[in-house]
Design a protein around this motif. Structure first.
Motif, PDB file in Angstrom:
ATOM      1  N   GLY A  61       2.287  -2.414  17.078  1.00 10.63           N
ATOM      2  CA  GLY A  61       3.667  -2.999  16.470  1.00 10.63           C
ATOM      3  C   GLY A  61       3.361  -4.197  15.969  1.00 10.63           C
ATOM      4  N   GLY A  62       4.611  -4.880  15.727  1.00 12.00           N
ATOM      5  CA  GLY A  62       4.260  -6.213  14.977  1.00 12.00           C
ATOM      6  C   GLY A  62       4.265  -7.434  15.831  1.00 12.00           C
ATOM      7  N   GLY A  63       4.344  -8.338  15.053  1.00 17.64           N
ATOM      8  CA  GLY A  63       4.256  -8.638  13.737  1.00 17.64           C
ATOM      9  C   GLY A  63       2.766  -8.705  13.135  1.00 17.64           C
ATOM     10  N   THR A  64       2.412 -10.066  12.981  1.00 18.37           N
ATOM     11  CA  THR A  64       0.918 -10.370  12.369  1.00 18.37           C
ATOM     12  C   THR A  64       0.109 -10.220  13.485  1.00 18.37           C
ATOM     13  OG1 THR A  64       2.230 -11.819  10.851  1.00 18.37           O
ATOM     14  CG2 THR A  64      -0.129 -12.161  10.991  1.00 18.37           C
ATOM     15  N   VAL A  65      -0.638  -8.837  13.629  1.00 18.32           N
ATOM     16  CA  VAL A  65      -1.599  -8.982  14.852  1.00 18.32           C
ATOM     17  C   VAL A  65      -2.828  -8.687  14.140  1.00 18.32           C
ATOM     18  CG1 VAL A  65       0.177  -7.998  16.339  1.00 18.32           C
ATOM     19  CG2 VAL A  65      -0.671  -6.370  14.634  1.00 18.32           C
ATOM     20  N   ILE A  66      -3.311  -8.002  13.020  1.00 17.82           N
ATOM     21  CA  ILE A  66      -4.300  -7.752  12.692  1.00 17.82           C
ATOM     22  C   ILE A  66      -5.183  -8.988  12.288  1.00 17.82           C
ATOM     23  CG2 ILE A  66      -5.898  -6.530  10.985  1.00 17.82           C
ATOM     24  CD1 ILE A  66      -3.469  -4.271  10.883  1.00 17.82           C
ATOM     25  N   GLY A  67      -6.387  -9.207  12.512  1.00 22.03           N
ATOM     26  CA  GLY A  67      -7.137 -10.106  12.205  1.00 22.03           C
ATOM     27  C   GLY A  67      -7.087 -11.546  13.095  1.00 22.03           C
ATOM     28  N   ALA A  92       2.050  -2.977   9.966  1.00 22.99           N
ATOM     29  CA  ALA A  92       1.548  -4.232  10.672  1.00 22.99           C
ATOM     30  C   ALA A  92       1.216  -5.138   9.557  1.00 22.99           C
ATOM     31  CB  ALA A  92       0.078  -3.805  11.409  1.00 22.99           C
ATOM     32  N   GLY A  93       1.067  -6.696  10.324  1.00 19.26           N
ATOM     33  CA  GLY A  93       0.575  -7.737   9.378  1.00 19.26           C
ATOM     34  C   GLY A  93      -0.546  -8.202   9.529  1.00 19.26           C
ATOM     35  N   VAL A  94      -1.164  -8.847   8.732  1.00 18.40           N
ATOM     36  CA  VAL A  94      -2.720  -9.222   8.854  1.00 18.40           C
ATOM     37  C   VAL A  94      -2.875 -10.982   8.386  1.00 18.40           C
ATOM     38  CG1 VAL A  94      -4.995  -9.019   7.815  1.00 18.40           C
ATOM     39  CG2 VAL A  94      -3.529  -7.029   7.635  1.00 18.40           C
ATOM     40  N   GLU A  95      -3.338 -11.310   9.496  1.00 16.01           N
ATOM     41  CA  GLU A  95      -3.378 -12.632   9.471  1.00 16.01           C
ATOM     42  C   GLU A  95      -4.388 -13.162   8.600  1.00 16.01           C
ATOM     43  OE1 GLU A  95      -3.078 -16.886  11.898  1.00 16.01           O
ATOM     44  OE2 GLU A  95      -1.758 -14.954  11.459  1.00 16.01           O
ATOM     45  N   PHE A 105      -6.390 -18.037  15.816  1.00 16.94           N
ATOM     46  CA  PHE A 105      -7.278 -16.937  16.418  1.00 16.94           C
ATOM     47  C   PHE A 105      -7.810 -16.348  15.352  1.00 16.94           C
ATOM     48  CE2 PHE A 105      -4.000 -18.055  19.583  1.00 16.94           C
ATOM     49  CZ  PHE A 105      -4.468 -18.453  20.622  1.00 16.94           C
ATOM     50  N   SER A 106      -8.119 -16.679  14.052  1.00 15.81           N
ATOM     51  CA  SER A 106      -8.583 -16.058  12.890  1.00 15.81           C
ATOM     52  C   SER A 106     -10.035 -16.537  12.538  1.00 15.81           C
ATOM     53  CB  SER A 106      -7.465 -15.823  11.833  1.00 15.81           C
ATOM     54  OG  SER A 106      -7.004 -17.236  11.453  1.00 15.81           O
ATOM     55  N   GLY A 107     -10.500 -17.465  12.985  1.00 14.32           N
ATOM     56  CA  GLY A 107     -11.542 -18.281  12.097  1.00 14.32           C
ATOM     57  C   GLY A 107     -12.936 -17.290  12.772  1.00 14.32           C
ATOM     58  N   PRO A 270       1.169 -17.719   5.573  1.00  6.96           N
ATOM     59  CA  PRO A 270       1.075 -16.715   4.622  1.00  6.96           C
ATOM     60  C   PRO A 270       2.070 -15.524   4.710  1.00  6.96           C
ATOM     61  CG  PRO A 270      -0.880 -17.834   5.308  1.00  6.96           C
ATOM     62  CD  PRO A 270       0.015 -18.276   6.278  1.00  6.96           C
ATOM     63  N   LYS A 271       2.170 -15.225   5.975  1.00  8.58           N
ATOM     64  CA  LYS A 271       3.231 -13.834   6.261  1.00  8.58           C
ATOM     65  C   LYS A 271       4.279 -13.771   5.464  1.00  8.58           C
ATOM     66  CE  LYS A 271       4.770 -15.286  10.806  1.00  8.58           C
ATOM     67  NZ  LYS A 271       4.722 -14.917  12.381  1.00  8.58           N
ATOM     68  N   CYS A 272       4.931 -14.989   5.204  1.00  6.28           N
ATOM     69  CA  CYS A 272       6.309 -15.095   4.731  1.00  6.28           C
ATOM     70  C   CYS A 272       6.141 -14.636   3.219  1.00  6.28           C
ATOM     71  CB  CYS A 272       6.822 -16.420   4.555  1.00  6.28           C
ATOM     72  SG  CYS A 272       6.988 -16.996   6.587  1.00  6.28           S
ATOM     73  N   ALA A 273       4.961 -15.355   2.599  1.00 10.54           N
ATOM     74  CA  ALA A 273       4.833 -14.782   1.146  1.00 10.54           C
ATOM     75  C   ALA A 273       4.431 -13.407   1.084  1.00 10.54           C
ATOM     76  CB  ALA A 273       3.875 -15.638   0.532  1.00 10.54           C
ATOM     77  N   ASP A 274       3.719 -12.795   2.189  1.00 12.38           N
ATOM     78  CA  ASP A 274       3.123 -11.355   1.943  1.00 12.38           C
ATOM     79  C   ASP A 274       4.471 -10.439   2.284  1.00 12.38           C
ATOM     80  OD1 ASP A 274       1.205  -9.284   2.483  1.00 12.38           O
ATOM     81  OD2 ASP A 274       1.731  -9.223   4.554  1.00 12.38           O
TER      82      ASP A 274
END
Length: 342
Positions: A61-67, A92-95, A105-107, A270-274
């Protein structure tokens, strides 16, 4: 059919709860269970998978989970525990690793570590064009279908002279200084009032109420009422008479787009601009570290007056709804499902 849902919900954040409710209702009468998102509970499920989950399909599910590492580990546990068929996702959203947040948690090349998990999905479908671009960079093909909450289909509210302001952010924001955002938004509100517009404060998470009160104080207004929307229906009812929604929380923009109300997005991450890119609204996005009172007030007024742009946004929403329904159809094996949710 049976699904094990993996996604953040049940924590009084309207956007995440809306995604969960929409997917549950869209896939009805499928049975829904929830996989634990906390690492200790997810590890226990991984170590001792329950028999009740073995015939479930994982639904990411959501939201920004991938990455994000904090989501990859529960996902791998869920994939091991659930053996009901290929896992699925819808929008799904990508970080975006370009955003260096305190808790992102995306570094350290985290996104590349997702290729193995994503290869198990029947299809990879994402919220917006930036999400698809990020996955393309690591060799994963993804299709943009929009945010699942777009499957909501409220009655379009009558327009008016009210600006609905929805402040608040998650774990961090561009600029790392929300006090500055509140000050500049307050200055914009003062200008909008001078232009004859009314302002209504709406919080889509109870934690956001102090931010709204602070912006109101910067606008010279004391004791203002902040309406808390706990459900999509409550949020839609608060759009009555709205000319524009100023949305910092992502799903304030998503639900405004659902209702056909123009929005200006304060991009805290960035998810807002996505999402804005997915609905032809990229020109209506202002990063939180670049918000200035005068420019924001001008953008709000321009957005309220730009009927052509609003029509383009709503046409993009309708296109995404068609794509989302197609994903639902593919998952449930229905030849023609045009369900939209009230």
């Amino acid at each position: 059919m049976r699904f094990t849902y993996l996604g953040w919900h049940g924590h009084q954040n309207l956007g995440d709860d809306a995604i969960h409710l929409v997917l549950r209702d869209a896939l009805h009468p499928a049975e829904f269970t929830t996989f634990p998102t906390g690492l200790p509970a997810a590890f226990r499920a991984w170590a001792r998978p329950g028999a009740e989950l073995r015939d479930h399909r994982v639904l990411l599910g959501g939201g920004t989970v991938i990455g994000r590492a904090n989501w990859r580990l529960p996902l791998m546990a869920a994939l091991r525990s659930s053996k009901g068929g290929a896992p699925v996702m819808i929008g799904a959203g990508v970080e975006d690793p370009s955003f260096r947040g305190r808790h992102s948690f995306s570094g350290f090349g985290e996104l590349r570590r997702w290729r193995r998990a994503l290869a198990q999905f029947a299809r990879v479908t994402v919220r917006g064009p930036r999400s698809a671009e990020l996955l393309s960079d690591i060799g994963v093909e993804a299709t943009v279908v929009g945010d699942p909450a777009l499957l909501l289909a409220p009655a379009r509210p009558a327009p008016g002279d009210c600006v609905v302001v929805c402040l608040g952010f998650g774990d961090d924001l561009w600029g790392h200084d929300h006090t500055a955002v509140e000050r500049e938004v307050g200055g914009a509100i003062a200008r909008l009032r001078t232009a004859g517009l009314r302002v209504r404060f709406v919080a889509v998470n109870p934690e956001d109420v102090p931010a709204a009160a602070s912006a109101a104080a910067h606008a010279g207004e004391t004791g203002c009422e902040v309406h808390v929307a706990a459900t999509p229906a409550e949020f839609f009812s608060l759009l009555d008479g709205a000319a524009v929604v100023v949305a910092e929380r992502l799903h304030a923009a998503v639900l405004a787009a659902c209702a056909g109300v123009p929005f200006v997005s304060l991009e805290y991450q960035p998810k807002c601009a996505d999402f804005a890119g997915a609905v032809a609204a990229s020109a209506r996005v202002v990063r939180t570290d670049r918000v200035r009172a005068g420019e924001l007030a001008e953008l709000v007024i321009e957005t309220a007056d730009d009927e052509d742009s609003t029509r383009r946004v709503y046409a993009a929403v309708e296109d995404l709804r068609t794509r989302l329904r197609g994903e639902i159809n593919a998952i449930i094996g229905a030849p023609d499902c045009d369900r939209l949710l009230a």
